[in-house]
Design an enzyme around this catalytic site. Structure first.
Site, PDB file in Angstrom:
ATOM      1  N   ASP A   1       3.784   6.475  -6.694  1.00  0.00           N
ATOM      2  CA  ASP A   1       3.393   5.480  -5.701  1.00  0.00           C
ATOM      3  C   ASP A   1       3.281   4.101  -6.345  1.00  0.00           C
ATOM      4  OD1 ASP A   1       3.233   7.348  -3.655  1.00  0.00           O
ATOM      5  OD2 ASP A   1       1.105   7.748  -4.001  1.00  0.00           O
TER       6      ASP A   1
ATOM      7  N   TYR B   1      -2.023  13.716 -15.060  1.00  0.00           N
ATOM      8  CA  TYR B   1      -2.495  12.401 -14.622  1.00  0.00           C
ATOM      9  C   TYR B   1      -3.932  12.170 -15.083  1.00  0.00           C
ATOM     10  CZ  TYR B   1       1.248  12.945 -11.087  1.00  0.00           C
ATOM     11  OH  TYR B   1       2.443  13.157 -10.446  1.00  0.00           O
TER      12      TYR B   1
ATOM     13  N   ASP C   1      -5.762   6.541  -0.568  1.00  0.00           N
ATOM     14  CA  ASP C   1      -5.857   5.790  -1.823  1.00  0.00           C
ATOM     15  C   ASP C   1      -6.333   4.375  -1.519  1.00  0.00           C
ATOM     16  OD1 ASP C   1      -3.649   4.298  -0.930  1.00  0.00           O
ATOM     17  OD2 ASP C   1      -2.219   5.339  -2.218  1.00  0.00           O
TER      18      ASP C   1
ATOM     19  N   ARG D   1      -3.845  12.079  -4.570  1.00  0.00           N
ATOM     20  CA  ARG D   1      -4.699  11.437  -3.558  1.00  0.00           C
ATOM     21  C   ARG D   1      -5.188  12.456  -2.523  1.00  0.00           C
ATOM     22  NH1 ARG D   1      -0.380   8.277   0.102  1.00  0.00           N
ATOM     23  NH2 ARG D   1       1.508   9.111  -0.821  1.00  0.00           N
TER      24      ARG D   1
END
Length: 313
Positions: A39, A67, A81, A179
């Site tokens: 993203d 992540y 998000d 998310r």
């Protein structure tokens, strides 16, 4: 012709498509692709393939990802998000560390995850995010994902104690939405949640330590050569000169040592086959007593045939 993988440290605010566009200019070729979208808000590892190496991207997309992220508990947004409008707020002042860790544990392992409604998943031929932006309410079906590791590193009270930021590391299967994990953790705790920061640190065997910023790549293009990239990505098979020649012409050879076991090479999970000089020749799949090429990379079939004739003389 330049071929290989480039491990890019994607900057915040850029789409993955933006990065591909920049890499096309830097590499001087249109044949550039990436292995898994990040993203715009996210930063970190984006694996980019150049020329022949774009054929490896298929096998990278399905690998596990890692992540680091920050989840804000106490606020929900339309996008799950920080880029989306806040839709609700609830005080997270009473949320304890024990409750957070229990919620994280419940979201670890094999789970059914509903992707964010503003994901790139297509609904009747149109991206879900486009439908949401046009005012449509979108509900996506849950899909199985695996959260290999969901580790809490720290908690910080924010917004005068009404919200709680949770720093985490997530290692997960391909197709996982971080998310959505933030949203589901917040919902499980009854206060809502969304993602405020996301950095991808690893894709398959490729890590942030190997990554370069676009500015660094503009100064010096650092390309992971095809053979090195494939050695790290998949099981290896070392070929003899005769096997190399056969595979270079697309012919089959004897199956690898793992044939007939769960570790056998398949079309979906092939083995990387290397010539005696270390060159990547092909990707192989075992089929019974034979191994057959899934993809052939060897560019010098005529040269190899000539060398074989010379040895015969």
């Amino acid at each position: 012709m330049l071929s290989g993988l480039v491990i890019v440290d994607k900057p915040q605010g850029w789409t993955s498509h933006d990065v591909v566009g920049r890499m096309r200019r830097l590499a001087g070729t249109r044949k550039v692709g990436h292995a898994g979208t990040l993203d715009p808000m996210a930063t970190g590892v984006l694996v980019v393939g150049i020329n022949k190496a774009t054929r490896l991207l298929t096998y990278i997309v399905g690998t596990s990802k890692t992540y680091t992220a920050t989840i804000r508990l106490g606020e929900s947004t339309v996008t799950d998000d920080a880029e989306g409008e806040v839709t609700s707020t609830h005080s997270a002042a009473a949320v304890t560390e024990e409750a957070v860790r229990a919620g994280v544990a419940a979201l670890t392992g094999k789970i059914e995850q509903v992707p964010s409604s503003v994901s790139a998943i297509k609904v009747n031929g149109e991206r879900a995010y486009a439908r949401v932006r046009s005012g449509e309410e979108v509900k996506l079906a849950a899909r199985p994902v695996t959260i290999h590791r969901f580790e809490v590193h720290g908690l910080r009270a924010v917004r005068d104690g009404e919200a709680l930021d949770v720093d985490v590391t997530v290692e997960c299967s391909s197709g996982t939405y971080i998310r959505a994990l933030a949203r589901d953790l917040g919902n499980a705790l009854g206060v809502g949640g969304h993602l405020t920061a996301l950095r991808r640190t690893q894709v398959g065997p490729y890590t942030l330590e190997q990554a370069h910023t676009l500015e660094q790549l503009a100064d010096e293009m650092d390309v992971l050569e095809m053979s090195e990239a494939a050695r790290a990505l998949m099981p290896n098979r070392e070929l003899s000169e005769d096997e190399t020649t056969e595979i270079s012409f697309g012919r089959r050879i004897a199956a690898g040592p793992a044939a007939g076991t769960p570790e056998a090479a398949t079309a979906e999970s092939p083995a990387a086959a290397f010539a005696p000089d270390g060159t990547l020749v092909a990707l192989l799949a075992d089929a019974g007593s034979y191994a057959k090429p899934v993809l052939v990379f060897a560019p010098d079939n005529e040269k190899r045939a000539a060398q074989q004739e010379q040895r015969a003389d």
